[in-house]
Enzyme design. Structure first.
Site, PDB file in Angstrom:
ATOM      1  N   LYS A  22      48.264  72.872   7.053  1.00  0.00           N
ATOM      2  CA  LYS A  22      46.922  72.762   8.047  1.00  0.00           C
ATOM      3  C   LYS A  22      46.062  74.113   8.230  1.00  0.00           C
ATOM      4  O   LYS A  22      44.890  73.598   8.219  1.00  0.00           O
ATOM      5  CB  LYS A  22      47.818  72.575   9.435  1.00  0.00           C
ATOM      6  CG  LYS A  22      46.728  72.758  10.634  1.00  0.00           C
ATOM      7  CD  LYS A  22      47.570  72.407  12.023  1.00  0.00           C
ATOM      8  CE  LYS A  22      48.178  73.515  12.714  1.00  0.00           C
ATOM      9  NZ  LYS A  22      47.348  74.669  13.399  1.00  0.00           N
ATOM     10  N   ASN A  23      46.766  75.230   8.218  1.00  0.00           N
ATOM     11  CA  ASN A  23      45.954  76.252   8.508  1.00  0.00           C
ATOM     12  C   ASN A  23      45.108  76.788   7.250  1.00  0.00           C
ATOM     13  O   ASN A  23      44.233  77.695   7.305  1.00  0.00           O
ATOM     14  CB  ASN A  23      46.767  77.444   9.120  1.00  0.00           C
ATOM     15  CG  ASN A  23      47.076  77.000  10.419  1.00  0.00           C
ATOM     16  OD1 ASN A  23      46.688  76.138  10.919  1.00  0.00           O
ATOM     17  ND2 ASN A  23      48.140  77.876  10.986  1.00  0.00           N
ATOM     18  N   CYS A 132      45.067  79.418  25.923  1.00  0.00           N
ATOM     19  CA  CYS A 132      46.032  78.251  26.045  1.00  0.00           C
ATOM     20  C   CYS A 132      47.346  78.859  26.067  1.00  0.00           C
ATOM     21  O   CYS A 132      47.417  79.942  26.491  1.00  0.00           O
ATOM     22  CB  CYS A 132      45.966  77.730  24.406  1.00  0.00           C
ATOM     23  SG  CYS A 132      46.700  78.840  23.355  1.00  0.00           S
ATOM     24  N   ARG A 137      44.000  84.568  24.030  1.00  0.00           N
ATOM     25  CA  ARG A 137      43.626  84.155  22.671  1.00  0.00           C
ATOM     26  C   ARG A 137      42.164  84.542  22.598  1.00  0.00           C
ATOM     27  O   ARG A 137      41.193  83.367  22.380  1.00  0.00           O
ATOM     28  CB  ARG A 137      43.896  83.025  22.245  1.00  0.00           C
ATOM     29  CG  ARG A 137      45.435  82.648  22.138  1.00  0.00           C
ATOM     30  CD  ARG A 137      45.938  81.236  21.462  1.00  0.00           C
ATOM     31  NE  ARG A 137      45.524  81.236  20.000  1.00  0.00           N
ATOM     32  CZ  ARG A 137      45.811  80.211  19.244  1.00  0.00           C
ATOM     33  NH1 ARG A 137      46.269  79.202  19.802  1.00  0.00           N
ATOM     34  NH2 ARG A 137      45.596  80.126  17.949  1.00  0.00           N
ATOM     35  N   ASP A 320      54.736  81.663  14.153  1.00  0.00           N
ATOM     36  CA  ASP A 320      54.988  80.000  13.982  1.00  0.00           C
ATOM     37  C   ASP A 320      55.975  79.779  13.589  1.00  0.00           C
ATOM     38  O   ASP A 320      56.190  78.227  13.604  1.00  0.00           O
ATOM     39  CB  ASP A 320      53.688  79.546  12.992  1.00  0.00           C
ATOM     40  CG  ASP A 320      52.259  79.812  13.572  1.00  0.00           C
ATOM     41  OD1 ASP A 320      52.134  80.040  14.455  1.00  0.00           O
ATOM     42  OD2 ASP A 320      51.183  79.895  12.724  1.00  0.00           O
ATOM     43  N   ARG A 412      49.802  67.421  15.967  1.00  0.00           N
ATOM     44  CA  ARG A 412      48.501  68.280  15.431  1.00  0.00           C
ATOM     45  C   ARG A 412      48.794  68.944  14.269  1.00  0.00           C
ATOM     46  O   ARG A 412      47.922  69.058  13.587  1.00  0.00           O
ATOM     47  CB  ARG A 412      48.363  69.265  16.864  1.00  0.00           C
ATOM     48  CG  ARG A 412      47.864  68.798  18.041  1.00  0.00           C
ATOM     49  CD  ARG A 412      47.319  69.772  18.889  1.00  0.00           C
ATOM     50  NE  ARG A 412      46.718  70.864  18.089  1.00  0.00           N
ATOM     51  CZ  ARG A 412      46.895  72.262  18.191  1.00  0.00           C
ATOM     52  NH1 ARG A 412      47.459  72.865  19.410  1.00  0.00           N
ATOM     53  NH2 ARG A 412      46.389  73.144  17.615  1.00  0.00           N
TER      54      ARG A 412
HETATM   55  N1  EPU Z   1      43.040  88.319  19.009  1.00  0.00           N
HETATM   56  C1  EPU Z   1      42.323  88.928  19.931  1.00  0.00           C
HETATM   57  N2  EPU Z   1      40.919  88.859  19.719  1.00  0.00           N
HETATM   58  C2  EPU Z   1      40.402  88.247  18.492  1.00  0.00           C
HETATM   59  C3  EPU Z   1      41.207  87.489  17.785  1.00  0.00           C
HETATM   60  C4  EPU Z   1      42.468  87.401  18.055  1.00  0.00           C
HETATM   61  O1  EPU Z   1      42.475  89.530  20.762  1.00  0.00           O
HETATM   62  O2  EPU Z   1      39.015  88.196  18.311  1.00  0.00           O
HETATM   63  C5  EPU Z   1      44.492  88.279  19.331  1.00  0.00           C
HETATM   64  C6  EPU Z   1      44.974  87.032  19.765  1.00  0.00           C
HETATM   65  O3  EPU Z   1      44.800  86.756  21.120  1.00  0.00           O
HETATM   66  C7  EPU Z   1      46.245  86.958  19.138  1.00  0.00           C
HETATM   67  C8  EPU Z   1      46.556  87.885  18.210  1.00  0.00           C
HETATM   68  O4  EPU Z   1      45.333  88.565  18.070  1.00  0.00           O
HETATM   69  O5  EPU Z   1      47.299  87.763  20.364  1.00  0.00           O
HETATM   70  C9  EPU Z   1      46.520  87.097  16.759  1.00  0.00           C
HETATM   71  O6  EPU Z   1      45.550  85.806  16.683  1.00  0.00           O
HETATM   72  P1  EPU Z   1      44.905  85.625  15.340  1.00  0.00           P
HETATM   73  O7  EPU Z   1      43.498  85.360  15.494  1.00  0.00           O
HETATM   74  O8  EPU Z   1      45.574  85.945  14.117  1.00  0.00           O
HETATM   75  O9  EPU Z   1      45.492  84.030  15.550  1.00  0.00           O
HETATM   76  P2  EPU Z   1      44.370  82.756  15.356  1.00  0.00           P
HETATM   77  O10 EPU Z   1      43.659  82.845  14.128  1.00  0.00           O
HETATM   78  O11 EPU Z   1      43.936  82.267  16.524  1.00  0.00           O
HETATM   79  C10 EPU Z   1      46.047  81.543  13.452  1.00  0.00           C
HETATM   80  C11 EPU Z   1      46.908  80.331  13.224  1.00  0.00           C
HETATM   81  C12 EPU Z   1      47.767  80.213  14.468  1.00  0.00           C
HETATM   82  C13 EPU Z   1      48.779  81.417  14.040  1.00  0.00           C
HETATM   83  C14 EPU Z   1      48.253  82.784  14.163  1.00  0.00           C
HETATM   84  C15 EPU Z   1      49.221  83.953  13.812  1.00  0.00           C
HETATM   85  C16 EPU Z   1      44.880  78.948  12.430  1.00  0.00           C
HETATM   86  C17 EPU Z   1      44.033  77.835  12.750  1.00  0.00           C
HETATM   87  N3  EPU Z   1      45.789  79.189  13.418  1.00  0.00           N
HETATM   88  O12 EPU Z   1      45.718  81.633  14.984  1.00  0.00           O
HETATM   89  O13 EPU Z   1      48.537  79.098  14.116  1.00  0.00           O
HETATM   90  O14 EPU Z   1      49.821  81.326  15.118  1.00  0.00           O
HETATM   91  O15 EPU Z   1      46.913  82.702  13.394  1.00  0.00           O
HETATM   92  O16 EPU Z   1      49.461  83.886  12.576  1.00  0.00           O
HETATM   93  O17 EPU Z   1      45.054  79.302  11.336  1.00  0.00           O
HETATM   94  C18 EPU Z   1      49.843  77.129  14.860  1.00  0.00           C
HETATM   95  O18 EPU Z   1      49.475  76.519  13.558  1.00  0.00           O
HETATM   96  O19 EPU Z   1      50.631  76.486  15.495  1.00  0.00           O
HETATM   97  C19 EPU Z   1      49.087  78.294  15.352  1.00  0.00           C
HETATM   98  C20 EPU Z   1      48.940  78.552  16.360  1.00  0.00           C
END
Ligand code: EPU
Length: 436
Positions: A22-23, A132, A137, A320, A412
């Protein structure tokens, strides 16, 4: 609403094909906004993928089902007969640039359209994703990076409005290795003028898959998979066919299932390297894994031992997988601890697991699992995607009947998980939740 009814305690036996990731699929699909055409295979049939296709169509991307390749996909349980995992994708006529609230609110990853839209159409209007259940996030790091690359960003009425005369490469040092942030920047930089260097970049295998795909299309990217990624802008991208990598979280979920109840469970179409932190934890709990090219076989751990883990960005143990490992910790001998460092509120499944007989206490970002519990079936509520998978695993090992409600979360990100588990011998059925 759908629910799963599970009768626990039945062994799992046989092999299961792990679906496409998915990711990895989501950013690769969003990169279609960079223009040109390409085809993809190993796209999982998931609600988030369908949401992405809907959004891309609204943004003028043409998507069609590619001609079926015989034998490409085995007809194993878990496949949806109306779904082909091969897609042909090309840029259509419209130059729309808006990702509306109704779609973004159902899938935060929609924010991945921002980078490619800015790079190609020089304009993007994307609903600001709210917090969420698992955490606030924010996407401040994505937005700051686009500003450094020459975009003007304003936020009005819940929307991000971004515009540029043309993105320019620059040096971006991320305060935290954000996964989708790194992907968004990488996609924007592919068509930007000059060189972009991202330091403290996320190193997840899905980022490497996106980079491999873009490089196959003619992008100039080096260093993906390390903390420094260098991208030199190109004028356009070439057509290509690409097969998306396997889903390492789905694979990890089935490995925990095998560690709980397996009588030789083999997960197929995987590569052990991206699973090493998950395998290390399972081994520390007493599992033995046998790896052959493309597959891993594991059986139930006779006397699982408690362990202490900390969720971390890759190559650390993935956040995850935290909910899924908890049922194993709950029945293990001796205490376990989990420190969640990635998201601030990712223990909503714990109360439900405790209702099933687990003994887990939450202290801030730490879960302390007493161990030695016998889980009992109960009606429980899924609150997010991975939490649902954790509750399904708890139901499989619990004595008696468990009903996991609100499984729309699991749809999802897991391709027909109940059919795959049923084929391995689990007693699990999708039912209509009875409303009072
Ligand atoms: N964060 C910030 N500011 C930003 C971006 C992130 O403060 O601009 C913080 C977030 O709030 C969080 C941390 O940094 O506390 C990590 O967030 P990250 O941006 O790495 O997560 P993401 O990109 O939103 C992806 C996956 C998630 C997975 C996380 C961590 C996708 C589509 N989603 O999310 O997947 O948990 O990386 O590995 O790739 C899932 O598949 O169930 C899922 C939630």
């Amino acid at each position: 609403m759908d629910a799963f009814r599970i009768v626990g305690g039945h062994p799992l036996r046989g092999s299961v094909r792990i679906s496409g990731s998915k990711n990895a699929a989501l950013p690769i699909l969003f990169s279609s906004l960079l223009g040109g055409s390409f085809s993809l295979s190993n796209i999982p049939c998931l609600r988030d993928v369908k949401t992405t296709l809907l959004l891309l169509e609204q943004l003028g991307i043409r998507i069609s089902v590619a001609e079926e390749t015989p034998g490409l996909r085995d007809p194993s349980p878990g496949s949806d007969s109306s779904w082909s995992d091969r897609l042909e994708i090309s840029e259509g006529e419209t130059s729309s640039f808006e990702a509306p609230y109704d779609l973004v609110r159902t899938m935060r990853a929609s924010v991945l359209c921002l980078g490619p839209l800015l790079a190609r159409r020089k304009k993007a209007r994307v609903s600001l994703p709210g917090g969420c259940l698992i955490g606030a996030r924010p996407i401040d790091m994505h937005l700051k990076a686009f500003e450094r690359m020459g975009a003007t960003i304003t936020i009005h009425h819940g929307y991000i409005d971004a515009e540029t005369d043309g993105l320019e490469g620059c040096e971006i040092s991320l305060p935290y290795p954000t996964v989708t942030g790194t992907e968004n920047i990488m996609m924007a930089a592919v068509l930007a003028k000059g060189k972009t260097t991202v330091t403290n970049a996320a190193e997840e295998p899905e980022i490497v898959d996106l980079a491999d795909f873009l490089v196959a299309r003619g992008a100039r990217i080096t260093g993906a998979g390390s903390s420094t990624i260098r991208i030199e802008g190109v004028d356009r991208l070439d057509p290509v066919h690409f097969s998306v990598m396997f889903d390492r979280i789905e694979a990890g979920t089935f490995l925990v299932g095998a560690a709980l109840l397996g009588d030789e469970v083999t997960i197929r179409e995987v590569n052990p390297a991206p699973l090493s932190s998950i395998l290390d934890v399972l081994m520390a709990m007493g599992a033995e894994a046998e790896s052959r090219p493309g597959q891993i076989t594991m059986s139930a751990i006779r006397n699982p031992r408690g362990v202490s883990i900390r969720t971390l960005p890759y190559p650390g143990f993935p956040t995850d997988m935290q909910a899924q490992i908890l049922p194993l910790m709950a029945i293990a001998k001796g205490p376990s601890t989990v420190v969640e460092t990635v998201f601030e509120n990712r223990f909503t499944h714990v109360m439900e697991m405790n209702r099933m007989g687990a003994n887990i206490e939450i202290h801030g970002s730490q879960a302390m699992v007493r161990g030695g519990s016998r889980l009992e079936g109960a009606a429980v509520m899924a609150s997010d995607l991975r939490a649902s998978a954790g509750l399904v695993l708890a139901g499989l090992i619990a004595e008696g009947e468990t009903e996991v409600r609100r499984v729309y979360h699991i749809d999802r990100g897991y391709e027909a998980i109940e059919k795959k588990l049923e084929a391995l011998g689990a007693r699990i059925k999708r039912i209509q939740e009875e409303l009072p």
